[in-house]
Enzyme design. Sequence first.
Site, PDB file in Angstrom:
ATOM      1  N   HIS A  76      34.474  43.565  47.124  1.00  0.00           N
ATOM      2  CA  HIS A  76      35.380  43.135  48.294  1.00  0.00           C
ATOM      3  C   HIS A  76      36.742  44.106  48.902  1.00  0.00           C
ATOM      4  O   HIS A  76      37.557  44.347  49.127  1.00  0.00           O
ATOM      5  CB  HIS A  76      36.063  41.848  48.486  1.00  0.00           C
ATOM      6  CG  HIS A  76      37.193  42.233  46.819  1.00  0.00           C
ATOM      7  ND1 HIS A  76      36.585  41.288  45.042  1.00  0.00           N
ATOM      8  CD2 HIS A  76      38.034  42.769  46.608  1.00  0.00           C
ATOM      9  CE1 HIS A  76      37.820  41.792  44.481  1.00  0.00           C
ATOM     10  NE2 HIS A  76      38.410  42.082  45.517  1.00  0.00           N
ATOM     11  N   ASP A 124      29.796  41.019  43.951  1.00  0.00           N
ATOM     12  CA  ASP A 124      31.186  41.352  44.147  1.00  0.00           C
ATOM     13  C   ASP A 124      30.994  42.983  43.324  1.00  0.00           C
ATOM     14  O   ASP A 124      31.745  42.775  42.016  1.00  0.00           O
ATOM     15  CB  ASP A 124      31.821  40.425  44.348  1.00  0.00           C
ATOM     16  CG  ASP A 124      33.119  41.063  44.321  1.00  0.00           C
ATOM     17  OD1 ASP A 124      33.211  41.932  45.448  1.00  0.00           O
ATOM     18  OD2 ASP A 124      34.636  40.763  43.941  1.00  0.00           O
ATOM     19  N   SER A 218      42.166  43.624  41.309  1.00  0.00           N
ATOM     20  CA  SER A 218      40.216  43.917  41.356  1.00  0.00           C
ATOM     21  C   SER A 218      39.928  44.941  41.600  1.00  0.00           C
ATOM     22  O   SER A 218      40.270  46.178  41.570  1.00  0.00           O
ATOM     23  CB  SER A 218      40.298  43.226  43.138  1.00  0.00           C
ATOM     24  OG  SER A 218      40.269  41.990  43.307  1.00  0.00           O
ATOM     25  N   GLY A 219      38.726  44.783  41.155  1.00  0.00           N
ATOM     26  CA  GLY A 219      37.344  46.141  40.680  1.00  0.00           C
ATOM     27  C   GLY A 219      37.557  46.950  38.959  1.00  0.00           C
ATOM     28  O   GLY A 219      36.530  48.124  39.199  1.00  0.00           O
TER      29      GLY A 219
END
Length: 268
Positions: A76, A124, A218-219
């Site tokens: 994402h 994801d 995120s990530g």
Amino acid sequence: MLRFLVLTSLAAIVLAEPVSQPKFLEDIGARVVGGEVARPNSWPWQISLQYKSGLIYRHTCGGSLIRRGWVMTAAHCVDRSNTWRVVLGQHNRLLYEFKEQYKGVSRVYIHPNWNRNNVALGWDIALLRLSSDATLNTYVQLANLPPSGQILPNNNNCYITGWGLTQTGGQLSAVLKQAYLPIVDDQTCSSPQWWGSTVKTSMVCAGGGSNSGCQGDSGGPLNCNVGGRWFVHGVASFVSSLGCNIYRKPTVFSRVSAYISWMNSVSI
């Protein structure tokens, strides 16, 4: 109805999932909730993923250097068109400390099953091919990845690292933070009092108390100690949209060991 939020810094994205929705960990942000400032370059595989905005680059997500020319992050974070760059060896995002390496991204590989309209399906995860290989040194090193299929036990010692928000709706921080997030086993995390059916076996939960990931994380990696060594077992994905550190709503990560075969087919 519980909603959930992904953790990037381009925009808040609330997805239409019938039972519950995640909040990605990418909204404007620069550090994890709780925890403390990390010792500079003590997590040398941590990277800052940045996108070009006008004439400058802005932090949006974290990630992990897994090969000299490859970075692992969340799907994402990169499932839209942008000019990306990766910064390695960074601690303070607002200062140049003569340790950083700046790399363009020549290609983005998103897992083919990823569907941004239903993050609860999983998948994801993405790989970034750097425009040139990183130089490994004291400040920049490769992450250890777990063997395919490995699942860690409840309460395994893990830390999230990143530049995400200090708290829900909180202020930014320039420096990398770390927070202790022990593993929450699948049986617990998928129970009705926790995340329920939202959590799949391709995900891993960690935390569920005062510490958590938040927007900007995120990530980034879930760093877990296994046999005295650190392995990246998770890629930060989402939290509850009720807040980043909601009790019994731990931070949810893509479980790296579920994607080893796919990553091998792409990059290794």
